[in-house]
Structure formats: C-alpha cells, structure tokens
Design an enzyme around this catalytic site. Structure first.
Site, PDB file in Angstrom:
ATOM      1  N   ASP A 187       0.839  -1.196   0.000  1.00  0.00           N
ATOM      2  CA  ASP A 187       0.000   0.000   0.000  1.00  0.00           C
ATOM      3  C   ASP A 187       0.880   1.255   0.000  1.00  0.00           C
ATOM      4  O   ASP A 187       1.332   1.713   1.051  1.00  0.00           O
ATOM      5  CB  ASP A 187      -0.919   0.008   1.216  1.00  0.00           C
ATOM      6  CG  ASP A 187      -1.911   1.169   1.186  1.00  0.00           C
ATOM      7  OD1 ASP A 187      -1.775   2.049   0.313  1.00  0.00           O
ATOM      8  OD2 ASP A 187      -2.822   1.191   2.035  1.00  0.00           O
ATOM      9  N   HIS A 192       0.554   7.909   3.718  1.00  0.00           N
ATOM     10  CA  HIS A 192       1.354   7.267   4.749  1.00  0.00           C
ATOM     11  C   HIS A 192       2.843   7.619   4.651  1.00  0.00           C
ATOM     12  O   HIS A 192       3.651   7.079   5.418  1.00  0.00           O
ATOM     13  CB  HIS A 192       1.174   5.760   4.672  1.00  0.00           C
ATOM     14  CG  HIS A 192      -0.261   5.342   4.679  1.00  0.00           C
ATOM     15  ND1 HIS A 192      -1.077   5.526   5.774  1.00  0.00           N
ATOM     16  CD2 HIS A 192      -1.053   4.788   3.713  1.00  0.00           C
ATOM     17  CE1 HIS A 192      -2.294   5.088   5.500  1.00  0.00           C
ATOM     18  NE2 HIS A 192      -2.309   4.633   4.259  1.00  0.00           N
ATOM     19  N   ILE A 207      -0.083   9.220   8.409  1.00  0.00           N
ATOM     20  CA  ILE A 207      -0.667   8.299   9.377  1.00  0.00           C
ATOM     21  C   ILE A 207      -0.237   6.863   9.081  1.00  0.00           C
ATOM     22  O   ILE A 207       0.202   6.546   7.971  1.00  0.00           O
ATOM     23  CB  ILE A 207      -2.208   8.394   9.396  1.00  0.00           C
ATOM     24  CG1 ILE A 207      -2.795   7.954   8.041  1.00  0.00           C
ATOM     25  CG2 ILE A 207      -2.655   9.797   9.760  1.00  0.00           C
ATOM     26  CD1 ILE A 207      -4.329   7.871   8.029  1.00  0.00           C
ATOM     27  N   GLY A 210      -4.165   1.550   8.325  1.00  0.00           N
ATOM     28  CA  GLY A 210      -5.093   0.821   9.180  1.00  0.00           C
ATOM     29  C   GLY A 210      -4.751  -0.657   9.247  1.00  0.00           C
ATOM     30  O   GLY A 210      -4.845  -1.282  10.313  1.00  0.00           O
TER      31      GLY A 210
END
Length: 284
Positions: A187, A192, A207, A210
């Site tokens: 990903d 990110h 961030i 998830g």
C-alpha cells in the site's frame, strides 16, 4: 459517475496470480514492528529465515490489489476502510504462488449525503494444489456516494466487547518510520509517507496504515494467548475507528472467553480508540 448497483454486484475477478517469497514474509513482519527487540525469541522466527513463520494477517498484502475488480463508480478520494475480516483455512506458506478470486458481496446505500458501504470478498488459493488458504472480507465506506437506490440494510454483525475489565493488555510501540516500512508490502498511498499530501487531506502528518494497526492487534493475540504459534489463529476481525500516527504506542486490551478473544486498541496518549469490536477465534 454514480454507483450502478447491478453493475457493482456483477463485478468479479478470477484466478489473479501473485507470488511472494521469504523476503516479503519477513518484510511484512518488520512492517508491523516484529523484531524490534532482537533478543525476543518469540518474534524472531517471523523475521529470520531459520525456521521462518508467517503471521496470519500477512494475508491482507500477499494479493495486494486483488479486491479492485472493476470500475465501481465511487470517489476513492473520499473512501475510508471500515472493517477487515480474515478467515484462515490453513497456515500461510512462507513463500508461494497464489490465485485470488474476488467479488462484491454487498453494496449498501446509506442515503444521499450519507455515503455507501461496499463489502468485498477475496478467496486466496495455493496454486500448487488449488487448496484455499484464506478468505478476506473487507468493507469500505464511500462517503460521497450514497443515494444510488440500492439496499440500505445488511453487512456483518458487530462483535460485542465483554462488559468487564480486560483480562490482558499488551502495549506495542510503533516507530516513527513504521509506515515507511509497512508501505513496502503493497500500500503505497502517499497519505502514509508524504507530509504535504497528509496535510492536504486534513492530517497534521502521515498516518499509519489501518491494516498495519490490524497486524499489531494480531501480534498482541499471538503473544498473549498463542505462544507465537500462528496456526492457532482461525480468524481475526476488526472495525477501524481512528488512525494511529507512527511513533505512538498502541495498547491492545484483550478479553478471552473460551476460544474467542475479543479486543480493542487505543492510543492512550490521545485517549483515542483506534480499533473497535475486535474478534479473534483460536483453534481449540
């Protein structure tokens, strides 16, 4: 382009082929923070080729992109990951060529201005003998795409957390570069990695993925109840509720009732719950 319910429900992909090796297996484990303590003999087998093991949640990256089965008509810039569920049919090999079959199982209309929920399923098989390895079920919330006229009710039931103090709690520190390592497993969303992109979409800094936090909760169950034996985990389900910033400590609270481990995860420094309604089923 609005969602066309019949079109979305007709979208499928079959026999998408992917391969991974021991390097990718170790990289995933490093991406969820395993091996941070080089003297931890429980975690070492996940990051060292001598007796290498696979963590079950690696299933979310070994066929990265398989769930994108066609044009759904949604605005992906307004999409958030809602839930992730994993059912293991057998332990993942440390290296394999795999086949993935994907489809949408539900497409829920929450109303104009209220968004839509799309639930996809991917079954991953070992190409060597066509045996199923795992089934992934993922829900995304498309905030900008409600009002297309589809069904409004459905989706998997939410797992209730026991109404008592946790039986165990596991604190897992993340490193400031955690997202930069994890993104190498598939990903590469700039959210990110790129501070400017993160600010553009409303975050003060990049961030953590998830699904990286999802992997952290699996680490907690493995250490607390499985003696780091991944074959004991039969399923692992979560709801995402808030992001983690790399460098924060994730506290995983666990409740065990028979072969079911319920869990939630929070960042205590911000008093934020980041994973809700977690459920892990263990082998007897």
């Amino acid at each position: 382009m609005a969602i066309n319910y019949e079109h979305v429900m007709s979208l499928t992909s079959k026999d998408q082929e992917f391969s991974y090796g021991d390097t990718q297996t170790m990289l995933y484990a490093l991406g969820i923070g395993m091996g941070a303590d080089p003297m931890d003999k429980g975690e070492l087998p996940f990051v060292y080729e001598n007796g290498l093991k696979t963590i079950p949640t690696m299933a979310t990256v070994i066929a990265w992109g398989a769930g994108r089965v066609g044009d759904t008509g949604i605005n992906y810039a307004m999409v958030v990951h809602g839930e992730q569920r994993l059912t293991m049919h057998k332990p993942l090999p440390v290296a394999a060529t795999i086949l993935a079959d994907s489809r949408f199982v539900e497409c829920l209309d929450k109303g104009a201005g209220k968004g839509a929920v799309l639930i996809s399923e991917t079954v991953i098989r070992d190409k060597k003998d066509n045996s199923p390895l795992c089934t992934l079920t993922s829900s995304i919330f498309a905030r900008a795409d409600g009002g297309f006229g589809g069904p409004s009710e459905g989706g998997p039931e939410t797992h209730p957390i026991p109404d008592r103090a946790p039986d165990r709690e596991v604190d897992i520190p993340t490193s400031p570069d955690q997202a930069l390592i994890y993104r190498l497993s598939g990903d590469r969303n700039p959210l990110h990695a790129d501070p400017d992109f993160a600010k553009m979409v409303g975050f003060p800094r990049p961030i953590l993925h998830g699904l990286c936090t999802y992997g952290l909760t699996c680490r907690a169950v493995l250490s607390a109840y499985c003696d780091h034996d991944p074959s004991r985990i039969l399923s692992h389900d979560v709801r995402f509720s808030s992001p983690v910033f790399p460098g924060e400590t994730v506290s995983v609270q666990l409740w065990r009732d028979g072969n079911v481990v319920s869990f939630e995860a929070r960042v205590k420094s911000r008093d934020v719950v980041v994973i809700k309604n977690g459920k892990c089923v263990l082998a007897a």
